[in-house]
Design a protein around this motif. Sequence first.
Motif, mmCIF file in Angstrom:
data_model
loop_
_atom_site.group_PDB
_atom_site.id
_atom_site.type_symbol
_atom_site.label_atom_id
_atom_site.label_comp_id
_atom_site.label_asym_id
_atom_site.label_seq_id
_atom_site.Cartn_x
_atom_site.Cartn_y
_atom_site.Cartn_z
ATOM 1 N N PHE A 17 0.841 -1.202 0.000
ATOM 2 C CA PHE A 17 0.000 0.000 0.000
ATOM 3 C C PHE A 17 0.880 1.257 0.000
ATOM 4 C CE2 PHE A 17 -2.276 3.407 2.207
ATOM 5 C CZ PHE A 17 -3.353 3.548 1.352
ATOM 6 N N HIS A 18 1.936 1.265 0.804
ATOM 7 C CA HIS A 18 2.859 2.408 0.829
ATOM 8 C C HIS A 18 3.410 2.666 -0.567
ATOM 9 C CE1 HIS A 18 3.432 3.199 5.187
ATOM 10 N NE2 HIS A 18 3.092 1.939 5.307
ATOM 11 N N LYS A 23 3.542 6.024 -5.385
ATOM 12 C CA LYS A 23 3.535 6.147 -6.848
ATOM 13 C C LYS A 23 2.378 7.034 -7.313
ATOM 14 C CE LYS A 23 7.108 3.905 -8.096
ATOM 15 N NZ LYS A 23 8.243 4.760 -8.320
ATOM 16 N N MET A 24 1.201 6.829 -6.737
ATOM 17 C CA MET A 24 0.037 7.619 -7.146
ATOM 18 C C MET A 24 0.200 9.093 -6.767
ATOM 19 S SD MET A 24 -3.085 4.944 -6.515
ATOM 20 C CE MET A 24 -4.336 5.673 -7.583
ATOM 21 N N ASN A 31 5.102 18.674 -5.421
ATOM 22 C CA ASN A 31 6.315 18.550 -4.623
ATOM 23 C C ASN A 31 5.931 17.950 -3.269
ATOM 24 O OD1 ASN A 31 8.921 18.763 -3.825
ATOM 25 N ND2 ASN A 31 8.930 20.980 -3.622
ATOM 26 N N LEU A 32 5.920 16.622 -3.198
ATOM 27 C CA LEU A 32 5.471 15.921 -1.989
ATOM 28 C C LEU A 32 6.592 15.087 -1.400
ATOM 29 C CD1 LEU A 32 2.039 14.502 -3.171
ATOM 30 C CD2 LEU A 32 2.424 16.461 -1.690
ATOM 31 N N GLU A 33 6.606 15.053 -0.088
ATOM 32 C CA GLU A 33 7.521 14.171 0.622
ATOM 33 C C GLU A 33 6.664 13.203 1.425
ATOM 34 O OE1 GLU A 33 10.863 14.601 4.064
ATOM 35 O OE2 GLU A 33 10.628 16.289 2.693
ATOM 36 N N VAL A 34 6.810 11.917 1.134
ATOM 37 C CA VAL A 34 5.999 10.901 1.803
ATOM 38 C C VAL A 34 6.869 10.167 2.825
ATOM 39 C CG1 VAL A 34 4.587 8.825 1.501
ATOM 40 C CG2 VAL A 34 4.591 10.606 -0.267
ATOM 41 N N THR A 35 6.412 10.163 4.075
ATOM 42 C CA THR A 35 7.106 9.441 5.135
ATOM 43 C C THR A 35 6.241 8.249 5.514
ATOM 44 O OG1 THR A 35 8.057 11.511 5.940
ATOM 45 C CG2 THR A 35 8.146 9.621 7.430
#
Length: 133
Positions: A17-18, A23-24, A31-35
């Motif tokens: 899921f992460h 990816k989506m 400009n996103l940072e995913v933790t």
Amino acid sequence: MAESSKQVYVVDDDEIFHFILKKMLEQQGENLEVTSFLCAEDALEHLQRVKMGLPSLIILDMNMQRMNGWDFIEAYRDIKHSLHHQIPIIMCSSSLDMRDMQKVQRTPELMAYITKPLDPSKMEVIKNYLYQS
């Protein structure tokens, strides 16, 4: 284009899921940072440690090992007063149970409930909350 990147916390014990969500979100072209956090305890601990640079949004799984999404909300209520802004939370689950959806509506910390698997309309819900803050 935003000057700084938006931070999104994903709290879910499913690594696939992460990957899919990351990816989506990347496809949104923002400009996103995913933790990623594989357990709710780690996410809570991180929120307490990081005073600045809090996420713009938390995407929270309902059903996880040890501490589930509802337990996370209870613990979040204890620390949210110490955070410099309130963080919108979207509950995400594969459950279609109406009782869960009703409970989300009665939970002020939760902005929305989306079901897995993700699709473009659910990504639109995420995007809307992400860019409200």
